[in-house]
Design a protein around this motif. Structure first.
Motif, PDB file in Angstrom:
ATOM      1  N   ALA A   1      16.433  22.542  15.882  1.00 58.05           N
ATOM      2  CA  ALA A   1      15.149  23.698  15.908  1.00 58.05           C
ATOM      3  C   ALA A   1      15.788  24.777  15.153  1.00 58.05           C
ATOM      4  N   TYR A   2      16.978  25.371  15.266  1.00 58.02           N
ATOM      5  CA  TYR A   2      17.596  26.536  14.861  1.00 58.02           C
ATOM      6  C   TYR A   2      18.257  26.100  13.419  1.00 58.02           C
ATOM      7  N   ALA A   3      18.490  24.948  13.338  1.00 57.13           N
ATOM      8  CA  ALA A   3      18.848  24.663  11.773  1.00 57.13           C
ATOM      9  C   ALA A   3      17.485  24.771  10.751  1.00 57.13           C
ATOM     10  N   ILE A   4      16.323  24.087  11.268  1.00 63.13           N
ATOM     11  CA  ILE A   4      15.257  24.187  10.626  1.00 63.13           C
ATOM     12  C   ILE A   4      14.745  25.486  10.317  1.00 63.13           C
ATOM     13  N   ALA A   5      15.033  26.593  11.349  1.00 60.87           N
ATOM     14  CA  ALA A   5      14.717  27.971  10.937  1.00 60.87           C
ATOM     15  C   ALA A   5      15.701  28.463  10.032  1.00 60.87           C
ATOM     16  N   ASP A   6      16.739  28.182   9.996  1.00 58.15           N
ATOM     17  CA  ASP A   6      17.861  28.759   9.314  1.00 58.15           C
ATOM     18  C   ASP A   6      17.500  28.021   7.825  1.00 58.15           C
ATOM     19  N   ALA A   7      17.155  26.792   7.725  1.00 61.92           N
ATOM     20  CA  ALA A   7      16.896  26.368   6.281  1.00 61.92           C
ATOM     21  C   ALA A   7      15.868  26.900   5.732  1.00 61.92           C
ATOM     22  N   ALA A   8      14.683  27.324   6.770  1.00 64.05           N
ATOM     23  CA  ALA A   8      13.565  27.918   6.124  1.00 64.05           C
ATOM     24  C   ALA A   8      13.448  29.511   6.101  1.00 64.05           C
ATOM     25  N   LYS A   9      14.724  29.990   6.382  1.00 70.01           N
ATOM     26  CA  LYS A   9      14.843  31.340   6.306  1.00 70.01           C
ATOM     27  C   LYS A   9      13.839  32.296   7.159  1.00 70.01           C
ATOM     28  N   THR A  10      13.521  31.674   8.326  1.00 73.51           N
ATOM     29  CA  THR A  10      12.782  32.424   9.560  1.00 73.51           C
ATOM     30  C   THR A  10      13.601  32.329  10.687  1.00 73.51           C
ATOM     31  N   HIS A  11      12.736  32.833  11.863  1.00 71.62           N
ATOM     32  CA  HIS A  11      13.367  32.955  13.092  1.00 71.62           C
ATOM     33  C   HIS A  11      12.822  32.076  14.100  1.00 71.62           C
ATOM     34  N   VAL A  12      13.313  31.912  15.349  1.00 67.88           N
ATOM     35  CA  VAL A  12      12.942  31.026  16.334  1.00 67.88           C
ATOM     36  C   VAL A  12      12.267  32.005  17.443  1.00 67.88           C
ATOM     37  N   GLU A  13      11.166  31.436  17.881  1.00 65.36           N
ATOM     38  CA  GLU A  13      10.501  31.933  18.901  1.00 65.36           C
ATOM     39  C   GLU A  13      10.707  31.104  20.068  1.00 65.36           C
ATOM     40  N   ARG A  14      11.409  31.215  21.132  1.00 65.08           N
ATOM     41  CA  ARG A  14      11.917  30.079  22.159  1.00 65.08           C
ATOM     42  C   ARG A  14      11.303  30.394  23.326  1.00 65.08           C
ATOM     43  N   LEU A  15      10.417  29.260  23.806  1.00 63.78           N
ATOM     44  CA  LEU A  15      10.144  29.090  25.483  1.00 63.78           C
ATOM     45  C   LEU A  15      10.904  28.107  26.025  1.00 63.78           C
ATOM     46  N   GLN A  16      11.773  28.714  27.021  1.00 65.15           N
ATOM     47  CA  GLN A  16      12.636  27.949  27.668  1.00 65.15           C
ATOM     48  C   GLN A  16      11.726  27.575  28.956  1.00 65.15           C
ATOM     49  N   CYS A  17      11.645  26.226  28.938  1.00 65.20           N
ATOM     50  CA  CYS A  17      10.819  25.706  30.212  1.00 65.20           C
ATOM     51  C   CYS A  17      11.538  25.525  31.367  1.00 65.20           C
ATOM     52  N   TYR A  18      11.031  25.621  32.561  1.00 66.21           N
ATOM     53  CA  TYR A  18      11.823  25.429  33.923  1.00 66.21           C
ATOM     54  C   TYR A  18      10.798  25.186  34.993  1.00 66.21           C
ATOM     55  N   VAL A  19      11.047  24.670  35.867  1.00 67.83           N
ATOM     56  CA  VAL A  19      10.271  24.335  37.135  1.00 67.83           C
ATOM     57  C   VAL A  19       9.596  25.430  37.644  1.00 67.83           C
ATOM     58  N   GLY A  20       8.271  25.687  37.733  1.00 63.05           N
ATOM     59  CA  GLY A  20       7.529  26.873  38.280  1.00 63.05           C
ATOM     60  C   GLY A  20       7.177  27.763  37.227  1.00 63.05           C
ATOM     61  N   ILE A  21       7.285  27.550  36.078  1.00 61.34           N
ATOM     62  CA  ILE A  21       6.993  28.497  34.780  1.00 61.34           C
ATOM     63  C   ILE A  21       5.519  28.673  34.878  1.00 61.34           C
ATOM     64  N   ASP A  22       4.961  29.941  34.484  1.00 66.32           N
ATOM     65  CA  ASP A  22       3.633  29.803  34.511  1.00 66.32           C
ATOM     66  C   ASP A  22       3.117  30.350  33.179  1.00 66.32           C
ATOM     67  N   GLU A  23       1.933  30.840  33.199  1.00 62.75           N
ATOM     68  CA  GLU A  23       1.216  31.212  31.913  1.00 62.75           C
ATOM     69  C   GLU A  23       1.895  32.766  31.348  1.00 62.75           C
ATOM     70  N   GLY A  24       1.865  33.328  32.346  1.00 57.48           N
ATOM     71  CA  GLY A  24       2.289  34.719  32.286  1.00 57.48           C
ATOM     72  C   GLY A  24       3.826  34.798  31.476  1.00 57.48           C
ATOM     73  N   LYS A  25       4.662  33.901  31.727  1.00 61.29           N
ATOM     74  CA  LYS A  25       6.138  33.775  30.943  1.00 61.29           C
ATOM     75  C   LYS A  25       5.817  33.149  29.634  1.00 61.29           C
ATOM     76  N   ALA A  26       4.922  32.442  29.549  1.00 61.61           N
ATOM     77  CA  ALA A  26       4.667  31.653  28.099  1.00 61.61           C
ATOM     78  C   ALA A  26       3.889  32.398  27.240  1.00 61.61           C
ATOM     79  N   ILE A  27       2.801  32.887  27.859  1.00 62.90           N
ATOM     80  CA  ILE A  27       1.728  33.545  26.691  1.00 62.90           C
ATOM     81  C   ILE A  27       1.861  35.006  26.794  1.00 62.90           C
ATOM     82  N   GLY A  28       2.129  35.651  28.171  1.00 59.88           N
ATOM     83  CA  GLY A  28       2.505  37.059  28.192  1.00 59.88           C
ATOM     84  C   GLY A  28       1.452  37.659  29.257  1.00 59.88           C
ATOM     85  N   LYS A  29       1.538  38.804  29.585  1.00 62.97           N
ATOM     86  CA  LYS A  29       0.635  39.526  30.669  1.00 62.97           C
ATOM     87  C   LYS A  29       0.679  41.067  30.411  1.00 62.97           C
TER      88      LYS A  29
END
Length: 305
Positions: free
Chosen positions: A51-79
């Motif tokens: 994923a990071y190599a693709i972003a580097d090749a496209a000259k853009t950046h990564v927005e990363r959502l690191q998933c974990y047990v119990g993650i909710d919409e607030g962490k993923a979308i915002g609040k």
């Protein structure tokens, strides 16, 4: 994001990511079709790094959502930032002319909303790479929440409204197969199975990170990686851990691993107590080195598939 398959291939190689033609063509098609790319395979096989190599090749950046047990919409979308909302109300309440309707409208605007990775990815003027990492750690309800953004490129947020994408991100989903990802996400994605690299490819990866070393050293690192992964270890080494080992050996001034180096290298090779005990068994490490030398020779001769 890419003008041609060749541009993508050159960009990935320039970023230090060595892969095969099928992966390159699949990434290219996913970017052109605006389809998520679903990467599934064992942990440590290079999915996140792709994923990071693709972003580097496209000259853009990564927005990363690191998933974990119990993650909710607030962490993923915002609040909404409730402390900032309270402060705003307190300040406006001091005004002699209070318009509560206007205040209520302001409180539920994006001015007071702290965006998470999913919303940030939609708000960029230029497409970014949205990495939803280790999706297998979340439940089916969270998967269902992702369907809106992956289907119509928008997010419906209570009290805030519907946010349309300013640009369509290149979405990459990864899974280490702790559980099976549901069919709705699979149907919407292009699928790639990601395994540990072959010894030849891993030797090439090591050579990019240790260009001053000899080809025999690069092949020996790849041979040792294959031997370790064939030992039914609880935590087999990832590609990045083999690169760490190669860098450590260079710092120690060593270009060849011997059985006598066991105790020195154990902290780099065994990351659980059961793996440590396995390598500490009588003749265990020596046997591992013997297997690694066999794979090294085969890799140098180009015979290992």
């Amino acid at each position: 994001m890419f003008g041609s398959i060749q541009q993508l291939s050159d960009g990935l190689k320039a970023s230090g990511y060595i892969t095969d033609p099928v992966t390159v063509s699949t990434v290219y098609l996913a970017s052109c079709l605006h389809k998520p790319l679903f990467l599934e395979g064992v942990a440590g096989s290079g999915k996140t790094q792709l994923a990071y190599a693709i972003a580097d090749a496209a000259k853009t950046h990564v927005e990363r959502l690191q998933c974990y047990v119990g993650i909710d919409e607030g962490k993923a979308i915002g609040k909404f930032d409730e402390s900032l909302q309270r402060l705003y109300v307190e300040l406006r309440a001091k005004s002699p002319d209070i318009n509560w309707k206007a205040i209520a409208s302001d409180l539920h605007s994006q001015r007071f909303f702290v965006a998470g990775p999913l919303l940030k990815a939609l708000e960029h003027d230029k497409p970014c790479v949205l990495l939803i990492d280790e999706l297998d750690k979340v439940d089916h309800a969270f998967e269902a929440m992702l369907l809106e953004i992956l289907s119509v490129w928008q997010l419906s947020i209570p009290k805030l409204g519907t946010i349309q994408a300013k640009s369509i991100p290149f979405v990459i989903l990864t899974s280490n197969e702790e559980r099976r990802i549901g069919d709705p996400l699979r149907r919407r994605s292009l699928y790639l199975r990601v395994e540990h690299p072959t010894p030849e490819r891993e030797a090439e990866i090591v050579s990019l990170r240790t260009p001053g070393a000899r080809p025999e050293f690069h092949a020996s690192m790849a041979g040792l990686a294959k031997a370790l992964r064939g030992w039914s270890m609880e935590k087999p080494p990832s590609v990045s851990e083999i690169l760490d080992l190669a860098n450590a050996l260079q710092l120690l001034g060593v270009d060849r691993i011997t059985p006598e180096m066991r105790d020195t290298l154990l902290p780099l090779l065994a990351k659980t107590e059961s793996d440590r005990r396995k390598l500490m068994l009588r003749d265990g490490f020596a046997s591992l080195i013997y297997d690694a030398q066999h794979y090294t020779t085969a890799a140098l001769e180009g015979r290992v598939a």
